[in-house]
Design a protein around this motif. Sequence first.
Motif, PDB file in Angstrom:
ATOM      1  N   ALA A  46      -1.803  37.050  77.803  1.00  9.71           N
ATOM      2  CA  ALA A  46      -1.579  37.827  79.025  1.00  9.71           C
ATOM      3  C   ALA A  46      -2.440  39.087  79.056  1.00  9.71           C
ATOM      4  N   LEU A  47      -2.738  39.632  77.882  1.00 14.87           N
ATOM      5  CA  LEU A  47      -3.500  40.882  77.836  1.00 14.87           C
ATOM      6  C   LEU A  47      -4.998  40.651  77.980  1.00 14.87           C
ATOM      7  N   GLU A  80      -5.919  48.645  82.564  1.00 15.63           N
ATOM      8  CA  GLU A  80      -4.858  49.531  83.040  1.00 15.63           C
ATOM      9  C   GLU A  80      -4.177  50.212  81.852  1.00 15.63           C
ATOM     10  N   GLU A  81      -3.613  51.393  82.087  1.00 18.78           N
ATOM     11  CA  GLU A  81      -2.900  52.129  81.021  1.00 18.78           C
ATOM     12  C   GLU A  81      -1.795  51.272  80.396  1.00 18.78           C
ATOM     13  N   ALA A  82      -1.010  50.606  81.257  1.00 14.48           N
ATOM     14  CA  ALA A  82       0.123  49.831  80.734  1.00 14.48           C
ATOM     15  C   ALA A  82      -0.366  48.738  79.795  1.00 14.48           C
ATOM     16  N   GLU A  83      -1.527  48.179  80.086  1.00 15.10           N
ATOM     17  CA  GLU A  83      -2.027  47.076  79.269  1.00 15.10           C
ATOM     18  C   GLU A  83      -2.439  47.531  77.878  1.00 15.10           C
ATOM     19  N   MET A  88      -1.667  50.197  76.289  1.00 15.75           N
ATOM     20  CA  MET A  88      -0.552  50.731  75.504  1.00 15.75           C
ATOM     21  C   MET A  88       0.353  49.606  75.003  1.00 15.75           C
ATOM     22  N   MET A  89       0.634  48.623  75.854  1.00 13.07           N
ATOM     23  CA  MET A  89       1.445  47.494  75.384  1.00 13.07           C
ATOM     24  C   MET A  89       0.743  46.776  74.235  1.00 13.07           C
TER      25      MET A  89
END
Lengths: 355, 355, 355
Positions: free
Chosen positions: B38-39, B214-217, B219-220
């Motif tokens: 997914a990433l 994206e930031e969320a990506e 960081m996850m």
Amino acid sequence: MMTKTNPGNFFEDFAIGQVLDHATPRTVTEGDASLYTALYGSRFALQSADSFAMDCGLEAAPIDNMLVFHIVFGKTVPDVSLNAVANLGYADVQFRAPVYPGDSLQTSSEVIGLKENSNGKTGVVYVRSVGKNQMDEVVLDYVRWVMVRKKDETAAAPSPVVPQLTDRVDPADFTISPDLNFSAYNATLAGSPHFFEDYEVGEKIDHVDGMTIEEAEHMMATRLYQNTAKVHFNQHQMQNDRFGRRLIYGGHIISLARALTFNGLGNAQLIAAINGGSHTAPTFAGHTIYAWSEVLEKVDLPGRSDAGALRIRTLAAKDLPCDSFPDKSEDGKRDPAVVLDLDYWVIIPKIQQVS
Amino acid sequence: MMTKTNPGNFFEDFAIGQVLDHATPRTVTEGDASLYTALYGSRFALQSADSFAMDCGLEAAPIDNMLVFHIVFGKTVPDVSLNAVANLGYADVQFRAPVYPGDSLQTSSEVIGLKENSNGKTGVVYVRSVGKNQMDEVVLDYVRWVMVRKKDETAAAPSPVVPQLTDRVDPADFTISPDLNFSAYNATLAGSPHFFEDYEVGEKIDHVDGMTIEEAEHMMATRLYQNTAKVHFNQHQMQNDRFGRRLIYGGHIISLARALTFNGLGNAQLIAAINGGSHTAPTFAGHTIYAWSEVLEKVDLPGRSDAGALRIRTLAAKDLPCDSFPDKSEDGKRDPAVVLDLDYWVIIPKIQQVS
Amino acid sequence: MMTKTNPGNFFEDFAIGQVLDHATPRTVTEGDASLYTALYGSRFALQSADSFAMDCGLEAAPIDNMLVFHIVFGKTVPDVSLNAVANLGYADVQFRAPVYPGDSLQTSSEVIGLKENSNGKTGVVYVRSVGKNQMDEVVLDYVRWVMVRKKDETAAAPSPVVPQLTDRVDPADFTISPDLNFSAYNATLAGSPHFFEDYEVGEKIDHVDGMTIEEAEHMMATRLYQNTAKVHFNQHQMQNDRFGRRLIYGGHIISLARALTFNGLGNAQLIAAINGGSHTAPTFAGHTIYAWSEVLEKVDLPGRSDAGALRIRTLAAKDLPCDSFPDKSEDGKRDPAVVLDLDYWVIIPKIQQVS
């Protein structure tokens, strides 16, 4: 033709002794555990590695306590708090059995208290919620109370019943898996040299690190828990709300704070119970969460020499490092940066006696 | 009462021959593999499908090499680079055994070099890190060197030891699983008609596609690897940094670049070794990553007729399509859009002889 | 030296009867199911819990129909639609067998129609795509048609072949797992009291809830499906496009809408078939998706008394609550807020006869 969408329950729909069997049983999997790691970065070794968990007597790495809490809790939302004005609190949260990947959880709640507010528009509903696995074993139970709207303001008020709630779970009541055994505990792998004996009542720990929250993260988390509260997901609606923003699910902050506590409480492998907690201010995407903790109590565990319990109070603050331990000031006013005040018990190994 | 949070090691805390057993063993699962897909959207068939991997002799789809690298690497951060000023490089990165879902990984590092800088404030630490599975088999080892702060600038400098580092892993040293067998390789399912024989030394490939971060990506991803370096997560702190932004973990860019190389190197199913790599410029959320590759060498593998090794150099650039192969200019100055320069060996099937 | 990157197929590369075996087989796992839950928050009990699925006769919770669709569909993109100008539609989408975690899927497509456009620059390609599992069982098939660019505008036009397409899958053709059995169906756990008998043809349901989409979410979803269409991922390129934004994969909206329909259609446990669908307007990050549905038909299922089929039309709208059922106006003009119009069959239990 009745409305097919869920109207939720209003205050007058609840009755003392009523049992609500909540929908959407959920099999918790390794996929959920991976997402939980990706969302919070938790590093407690017991939940991170099957190898470590097996060295501690368990069959595999158990699911993180807070992930279990969020899933069990999420199921109550459509029945208990769809028409809630406010989540007022929870108490007597007890983790009763480890949850492993593959276990299927479901939740039921019993109404144990009702008290209409003097305005006649709302009332407080107290429920005891119980999460069980597919073998009908209780894995978690807790009390929660919420303020719920009346549908019909002219409906008669019920006789008020307010349950006696403990603000401290007694460690004698803990249910710790008999399989759990820290006699071969490897503190190096766990990542902390600090055992039960090393903590002092009154000690404060600044957990140092900070974590910034993104919209995609808290929404993915909250959907993972199948928590449907609208305020977390709908920007189109929330833009007209008083904050103009999606609210972050309070449990997301608890999980972030718990993950941050690893730095200082790295051996606190399990949460045994939560005594109580308050979400003292709203959190929004873009906020950076910091945390600090205070040791409130130290207690031996009956029949165990390998571990003890620490009662911890963890506070989380937004956009404020916690080296000054932000809390209430002398006039009792809370630092406005504080967003969470959580009081809970952790299980932590004792220094091992080499025999 | 000592500080409970991890202070990390400072330059003077390291000694030649010292072995650091790193914390937080980690069971890698199908959930991690799904998140990795997914990433990055990786499409190499060997890691994507059990069915394809079994047709290649493996027991199941192995975990992507770079996911293994990130997890093994992440464990070293709290001990090796918490007080680092700069990550200077890595070398001799060798993947030694496949990792499958369910394997539990842990990492240890030996200090193999130390050299204080002339300013007396920092020094370079060289470690060889080894990742092992629950059966104590080495799955990955590599050398890494970082510049680390001294805590006490008056501390005496150690005798300088600088290890001899290879800038090219010798293919004779590769450890390729004896189970791996491409004799029934299905290039149609793999998604590329280009085999070992089809590539030429000096050939350049523009991988065409671009991927915005994206930031969320990031960081996850970085939390999934339990990599705790603060610069990736804390916007409240980083807003005062020179870039004013969270830095993206360099390994995130490697994984993105590797996924992009599928378009042109779709049969390069495994990374056998990384010879070296540089993160030549910082990357931030909002950047779009493109990549191109050059074939540096082609080598037969001892005892194998089903596959060969290509030495590949992959460069990633931010906000710049790579049809012009951005690199160093004649005066040796690097194109400022280039963020990654990675030199590595891939295993790729040969055209199958129908017997 | 030929170009190593995938050029895709142009209109003149397709021929009637041609079979394309698509790349990148994919093992679907519990990790994918968890991510799917995190991305959409779906609450249909059959896919949520092994325990519920086993009570319905299945071996475990099956993978959500739309997740199967997205994975099977994603594989066709590099061969069928890399040079597409527009996705024109799909029809006769039939789910043929449950997919369980651990199943490996692959896809092939047969060209069943070709028609060059009068401008000589593009043509329409019709394919029937078939997704199979590792046992070579068909799990899904469907027809799709796309407008594809010609590479050489002077290339001769093929004889036009336009397949006869059904706009309604006949329920007599459904393939429902013989294991599925709703005779012990627990509507309380499923979360809805409304059975087959409770719905009326013509009934409209506003699904009430809204869900805002973030860039990180739709990109993670689309990569999870290994769908490589560039328009979803590359902001650097799309900033110069007419919308200046990354387009969201249409299937992401279908999954969001399906998850929203739980509130009103909570017992619609399975999608048996999709009759057709249109993505009527583009969606971008930041949009909030709402949905409403209309019951088009009610049909008994041959040989089954435990369940029936509802033909549902679900419309999704961006930034517009659906209590007014936005659709076409009297002049046939569609409400510009509508982004999806989907016509499909669901399987829903009948009220159980207590014997």
